[in-house]
Design a protein around this motif. Structure first.
Motif, PDB file in Angstrom:
ATOM      1  N   MET B 116      19.871  49.354  55.415  1.00 27.44           N
ATOM      2  CA  MET B 116      20.363  49.253  54.039  1.00 27.44           C
ATOM      3  C   MET B 116      19.989  47.899  53.433  1.00 27.44           C
ATOM      4  O   MET B 116      20.094  46.859  54.078  1.00 27.44           O
ATOM      5  N   PHE B 118      20.851  45.544  50.087  1.00 25.18           N
ATOM      6  CA  PHE B 118      21.920  45.412  49.087  1.00 25.18           C
ATOM      7  C   PHE B 118      21.425  44.716  47.813  1.00 25.18           C
ATOM      8  O   PHE B 118      20.450  43.969  47.835  1.00 25.18           O
ATOM      9  N   ASN B 122      22.810  39.789  50.641  1.00 20.44           N
ATOM     10  CA  ASN B 122      23.772  39.649  51.746  1.00 20.44           C
ATOM     11  C   ASN B 122      23.148  39.103  53.022  1.00 20.44           C
ATOM     12  O   ASN B 122      23.484  39.529  54.134  1.00 20.44           O
ATOM     13  N   LEU B 123      22.223  38.153  52.855  1.00 16.83           N
ATOM     14  CA  LEU B 123      21.708  37.469  54.050  1.00 16.83           C
ATOM     15  C   LEU B 123      22.808  36.569  54.596  1.00 16.83           C
ATOM     16  O   LEU B 123      23.684  36.127  53.842  1.00 16.83           O
ATOM     17  N   PHE B 124      22.749  36.292  55.883  1.00 13.24           N
ATOM     18  CA  PHE B 124      23.762  35.428  56.496  1.00 13.24           C
ATOM     19  C   PHE B 124      23.348  33.969  56.267  1.00 13.24           C
ATOM     20  O   PHE B 124      22.316  33.532  56.783  1.00 13.24           O
ATOM     21  N   ASN B 132      18.202  35.988  60.837  1.00 15.75           N
ATOM     22  CA  ASN B 132      18.772  37.127  60.128  1.00 15.75           C
ATOM     23  C   ASN B 132      18.141  38.435  60.602  1.00 15.75           C
ATOM     24  O   ASN B 132      18.832  39.430  60.792  1.00 15.75           O
ATOM     25  N   LEU B 135      19.048  39.190  64.483  1.00 12.12           N
ATOM     26  CA  LEU B 135      20.439  39.453  64.892  1.00 12.12           C
ATOM     27  C   LEU B 135      20.695  40.923  65.235  1.00 12.12           C
ATOM     28  O   LEU B 135      21.222  41.247  66.300  1.00 12.12           O
ATOM     29  N   GLY B 136      20.301  41.815  64.322  1.00 15.62           N
ATOM     30  CA  GLY B 136      20.526  43.246  64.562  1.00 15.62           C
ATOM     31  C   GLY B 136      19.758  43.734  65.777  1.00 15.62           C
ATOM     32  O   GLY B 136      20.258  44.549  66.561  1.00 15.62           O
ATOM     33  N   ARG B 184      14.784  42.606  57.498  1.00 15.79           N
ATOM     34  CA  ARG B 184      15.940  42.747  58.398  1.00 15.79           C
ATOM     35  C   ARG B 184      16.316  44.220  58.561  1.00 15.79           C
ATOM     36  O   ARG B 184      16.658  44.669  59.657  1.00 15.79           O
TER      37      ARG B 184
END
Lengths: 227, 276
Positions: B116, B118, B122-124, B132, B135-136, B184
């Motif tokens: 998804m 956004f 909504n990056l960290f 970033n 991480l997932g 990401r």
């Protein structure tokens, strides 16, 4: 009547060692209280933010009650009340550390909550959307961002507990204030001894604030940089 | 990958770029969502075939973004079924606390397979662009850190920000941040990509670059559902355009269908934005 107080600063020199031993005890007491506060404060904060209403209400009630009870009363309940009513006798240091821990937990819960709620909801959503479990999202995304926000108020709680530790002498903890009182009863020099104790606390507070600033800068990598 | 003709929900034929069967990868049925008295989604049905690019358009508040968020359950609908790759993730799966826990575990599975992007990226902010993306891969997909780093660099290269691996989001432009967000989302190779108004928060001169990335992704055969207000992009890239208004799907079909829409509401919308 012309009674002027004659300062006698040499009394500090003469009793420096027992005062410093008392200070170390006071710092130990504060550190133990703070460790309890950091752990239980987080649990209380997570309960306070729980999806389950009864858990939220319970946590909220505990936080409000504890924050409204003066530390000295909490201390007396723990040290004298538990022994008198339930036969649970504990050492003065233990009672002091627990009292500081209970009070600090309530304040830390609100500090944590403020930090956690300040992390934008989009951050949690992005973490969830990429398949992170709640625990991993909390650990890798929410907590690091909240940590930066809670450093300064956490230092405040530590200072509050350190100052709270000054009343532990009332139950016989031989801290710096206890030593100051004992010595001043013999030497009639309360101003000098209490002023010294106050100055020591001011220095410690300034050192803590400086450490907090360094931690804050380290944690704010990325967030504090400009393009 | 080749083009393929599949029957749509409305019985018409539609062209998709799928190389696989015409079975839907995603099937939403009877999706309802209300906030208090406000019915945001009213019994919405939608199915998406593999490789299909579905673009959702409609006025603000029509329920497009809510529907998109229901697909990966960032918003849990009140009723309806969400069948993704043959498994139902709808709220009817929750019967008690035990099934709720199982449901939450299955959500993680679903989200690992649905990327998804956004509106606000909504990056960290405490992680670099590379972190970033990594991480997932490392924490949700169990990829080893070294391999995750290689994949992250590769994905950032593909979206044109390979040199920003070590940059923090704050040091990137909006367009660069959104490209990192795309990298990401696609790094774990999801079966479905959701874009929630991915260009709405960008300065006008940065929109084209992000749309180009989305076009490139569509051309690879990625199944995509895109909520957008970019009408030119919608009609150019979509296999199917879905028009929503007042929490319902009013009309859908291939872009050419919208040259002569059937519903008055659709005509009014397209006319208001200067398309028809």
């Amino acid at each position: 009547m012309n009674a002027t107080y004659q300062f006698n600063w040499s009394v500090i020199d003469a009793h420096m060692w027992p005062m410093l031993v008392g200070l170390v005890l006071m710092i130990r007491l504060t550190i133990v209280g703070m460790v309890i506060s950091l752990a239980f404060g987080l649990i209380l904060a997570l309960m306070r933010m729980s999806a389950a209403r009864p858990v939220r209400v319970l946590a909220s009630g505990v936080i409000d009650v504890v924050r409204s009870v003066p530390l000295i009363i909490l201390l007396f309940w723990l040290y004298y009340g538990l022994a008198a009513q339930l036969g649970i006798a504990m050492q003065a240091f233990t009672a002091g550390a627990i009292a500081l821990g209970i009070t600090g937990s309530a304040y830390m819960a609100e500090v944590y909550r403020g930090g956690l709620e300040a992390v934008e909801s989009g951050q949690r959503e992005a973490a969830a959307a990429m398949g992170l479990t709640r625990a991993v999202a909390f650990q890798t995304v929410v907590l690091p961002q909240a940590a930066r926000l809670v450093v300064a108020p956490t230092i405040n709680v530590f200072v509050m507990l350190l100052k709270g530790a000054t009343i532990m002498s009332t139950i016989g903890v031989a801290d710096m204030i206890f030593v100051a009182r004992q010595v001043s009863l013999r030497t009639f020099t309360p101003f000098e001894l209490y002023t010294f104790a106050g100055l020591v606390l001011i220095v410690i507070t300034l050192i803590l604030a400086a450490i907090g600033g360094v931690i804050e800068r380290r944690l704010s990598k990325g967030a504090g940089r400009h393009a | 990958m080749g083009t393929k003709i599949c029957p749509s929900e409305q019985g018409t034929l539609q062209v998709t770029r799928s190389s696989g069967a015409c079975s839907p990868i995603l099937k939403l049925e009877g999706i309802k969502k209300s906030y208090g008295q406000l019915d945001v989604l009213k019994n919405v049905d939608l199915s998406v075939n593999e490789g299909e690019v579905v673009v959702m358009i409609g006025p603000s508040g029509s329920g497009k973004s809510t529907l998109l968020r229901c697909i990966n359950l960032l918003t849990v609908p009140d009723a309806g079924s969400i069948v993704f790759r043959g498994k139902d993730y709808g709220p009817n799966q929750i019967k008690d606390w035990r099934s709720r826990r199982a449901f939450e575990r299955s959500l993680v599975q679903l989200r690992c397979d649905v990327g998804m992007v956004f509106q606000h990226f909504n990056l960290f902010p405490h992680m670099t662009a590379g972190e970033n993306v990594m991480l997932g891969l490392t924490r949700a997909h169990g990829v080893h850190a070294r391999e995750a780093r290689r994949i992250a660099q590769e994905q950032l290269d593909q979206v044109g920000v390979g040199d920003k691996f070590s940059a923090y989001p704050r040091n990137l432009s909006g367009g660069q941040q959104q490209r990192v967000a795309i990298a990401r989302a696609i790094a774990p190779k999801p079966h479905l990509m959701l874009f929630d108004e991915a260009t709405s928060a960008l300065d006008p001169e940065l929109v084209a670059g992000v749309l180009a990335e989305m076009r490139r992704l569509a051309a690879t055969g990625m199944t995509m559902i895109v909520v957008t207000h970019e009408m030119r992009f919608a009609f150019e890239v979509a296999d199917r355009v879905v028009f929503m208004a007042d929490g319902a799907v009013v009309e859908q079909g291939p872009p050419a269908h919208f040259k002569n829409p059937q519903h008055e509401r659709t005509r009014a919308f397209l006319s208001a934005i200067g398309v028809a």
